[in-house]
Design a protein around this motif. Sequence first.
Motif, PDB file in Angstrom:
ATOM      1  N   TRP A  40       0.829  -1.210   0.000  1.00  0.00           N
ATOM      2  CA  TRP A  40       0.000   0.000   0.000  1.00  0.00           C
ATOM      3  C   TRP A  40       0.859   1.254   0.000  1.00  0.00           C
ATOM      4  O   TRP A  40       0.513   2.265  -0.639  1.00  0.00           O
ATOM      5  CB  TRP A  40      -0.935  -0.001   1.213  1.00  0.00           C
ATOM      6  CG  TRP A  40      -2.141  -0.867   1.034  1.00  0.00           C
ATOM      7  CD1 TRP A  40      -2.414  -2.048   1.654  1.00  0.00           C
ATOM      8  CD2 TRP A  40      -3.247  -0.624   0.155  1.00  0.00           C
ATOM      9  NE1 TRP A  40      -3.612  -2.556   1.226  1.00  0.00           N
ATOM     10  CE2 TRP A  40      -4.148  -1.705   0.310  1.00  0.00           C
ATOM     11  CE3 TRP A  40      -3.563   0.391  -0.733  1.00  0.00           C
ATOM     12  CZ2 TRP A  40      -5.346  -1.786  -0.405  1.00  0.00           C
ATOM     13  CZ3 TRP A  40      -4.757   0.317  -1.452  1.00  0.00           C
ATOM     14  CH2 TRP A  40      -5.630  -0.758  -1.277  1.00  0.00           C
ATOM     15  N   LEU A  41       2.000   1.208   0.681  1.00  0.00           N
ATOM     16  CA  LEU A  41       2.912   2.350   0.678  1.00  0.00           C
ATOM     17  C   LEU A  41       3.473   2.581  -0.726  1.00  0.00           C
ATOM     18  O   LEU A  41       3.592   3.719  -1.192  1.00  0.00           O
ATOM     19  CB  LEU A  41       4.052   2.104   1.673  1.00  0.00           C
ATOM     20  CG  LEU A  41       4.993   3.284   1.944  1.00  0.00           C
ATOM     21  CD1 LEU A  41       4.224   4.458   2.551  1.00  0.00           C
ATOM     22  CD2 LEU A  41       6.126   2.859   2.867  1.00  0.00           C
ATOM     23  N   PHE A  42       3.811   1.489  -1.406  1.00  0.00           N
ATOM     24  CA  PHE A  42       4.286   1.601  -2.790  1.00  0.00           C
ATOM     25  C   PHE A  42       3.210   2.185  -3.699  1.00  0.00           C
ATOM     26  O   PHE A  42       3.485   3.060  -4.530  1.00  0.00           O
ATOM     27  CB  PHE A  42       4.718   0.227  -3.303  1.00  0.00           C
ATOM     28  CG  PHE A  42       4.926   0.166  -4.783  1.00  0.00           C
ATOM     29  CD1 PHE A  42       6.037   0.744  -5.369  1.00  0.00           C
ATOM     30  CD2 PHE A  42       4.002  -0.464  -5.606  1.00  0.00           C
ATOM     31  CE1 PHE A  42       6.226   0.706  -6.745  1.00  0.00           C
ATOM     32  CE2 PHE A  42       4.179  -0.516  -6.979  1.00  0.00           C
ATOM     33  CZ  PHE A  42       5.303   0.076  -7.545  1.00  0.00           C
ATOM     34  N   LEU A  43       1.976   1.720  -3.532  1.00  0.00           N
ATOM     35  CA  LEU A  43       0.880   2.236  -4.360  1.00  0.00           C
ATOM     36  C   LEU A  43       0.628   3.711  -4.079  1.00  0.00           C
ATOM     37  O   LEU A  43       0.238   4.467  -4.984  1.00  0.00           O
ATOM     38  CB  LEU A  43      -0.393   1.426  -4.114  1.00  0.00           C
ATOM     39  CG  LEU A  43      -0.374  -0.028  -4.601  1.00  0.00           C
ATOM     40  CD1 LEU A  43      -1.696  -0.706  -4.290  1.00  0.00           C
ATOM     41  CD2 LEU A  43      -0.077  -0.102  -6.095  1.00  0.00           C
ATOM     42  N   LEU A  44       0.878   4.146  -2.854  1.00  0.00           N
ATOM     43  CA  LEU A  44       0.738   5.563  -2.533  1.00  0.00           C
ATOM     44  C   LEU A  44       1.727   6.400  -3.338  1.00  0.00           C
ATOM     45  O   LEU A  44       1.383   7.468  -3.850  1.00  0.00           O
ATOM     46  CB  LEU A  44       0.951   5.785  -1.035  1.00  0.00           C
ATOM     47  CG  LEU A  44       0.876   7.239  -0.547  1.00  0.00           C
ATOM     48  CD1 LEU A  44      -0.507   7.826  -0.824  1.00  0.00           C
ATOM     49  CD2 LEU A  44       1.188   7.313   0.948  1.00  0.00           C
ATOM     50  N   THR A  45       2.965   5.909  -3.463  1.00  0.00           N
ATOM     51  CA  THR A  45       3.944   6.630  -4.286  1.00  0.00           C
ATOM     52  C   THR A  45       3.527   6.637  -5.756  1.00  0.00           C
ATOM     53  O   THR A  45       3.761   7.614  -6.472  1.00  0.00           O
ATOM     54  CB  THR A  45       5.342   6.001  -4.152  1.00  0.00           C
ATOM     55  OG1 THR A  45       5.338   4.665  -4.683  1.00  0.00           O
ATOM     56  CG2 THR A  45       5.780   5.955  -2.690  1.00  0.00           C
TER      57      THR A  45
END
Length: 246
Positions: free
Chosen positions: A42-47
């Motif tokens: 989810w952190l990657f998708l936020l970027t």
Amino acid sequence: MDSQAIATHPDHTHAGHEHPPYLRHHFATVEQQRETSSFGMWLFLLTEIMFFGGMFAAYMIYRNWYYPAFVAGSHQLSIVLGTINTAVLICSSFTMAMGVYSAEMRRKSALVMWLLATIVLGVVFLGIKADEYHEKWEKHHVPGLNFSVQDFVRVNPAYPEDKALPLDMAEKTQVYFSLYFAMTGMHALHMIIGISILIGLVIKAQAGAYTQGHMTTIENFGLYWHFVDIVWIFLFPLLYLISRHQ
């Protein structure tokens, strides 16, 4: 810690259920590993959202500034091909979701089948997009020295339908196509990366992975694939459907 303590420690139990083979040594439990992996995804998708968000913001700003040129550029795109690609990606989201479900149900054959179906749909999407790019190249709609607007038709009802777009709008129209190639190109790159990962997942799934109680990898990739599909759901109306009414 002595050898006896190591032998009886839960993290070093090979025969029990405390330490399955897919549990990494730096996690205490499978649930902790799953939550950590999901948080990282989810952190990657936020970027990724911030990355594509910047391009969407640039598009909206320039669309407001050069609206007539953006309308003219949009009319050079094929709604039919764009619609087909939208349907293809929606179907690929379904097949990917079924792949996650199959992994959860521990159905190896079904998992492999759904992953392969997702690959096929992804390849179909890229094939249609490649055909669109080829058409833009032949019509000299690729921004650069050979860019041409001679075949554009003004869609403003105040002008005759057969009146060519003024040449002084060429640079503004190039902005539209620059954003078109940048946004759809980055989306296509994400599709290529996703298909490459899918091929690796299929190979591992055929070997029995992801259907033995460890499906975090499939879940996380499903999030990535759905995100790429959602990006296209925004790209399609913004790029293809600008003022299509006469």
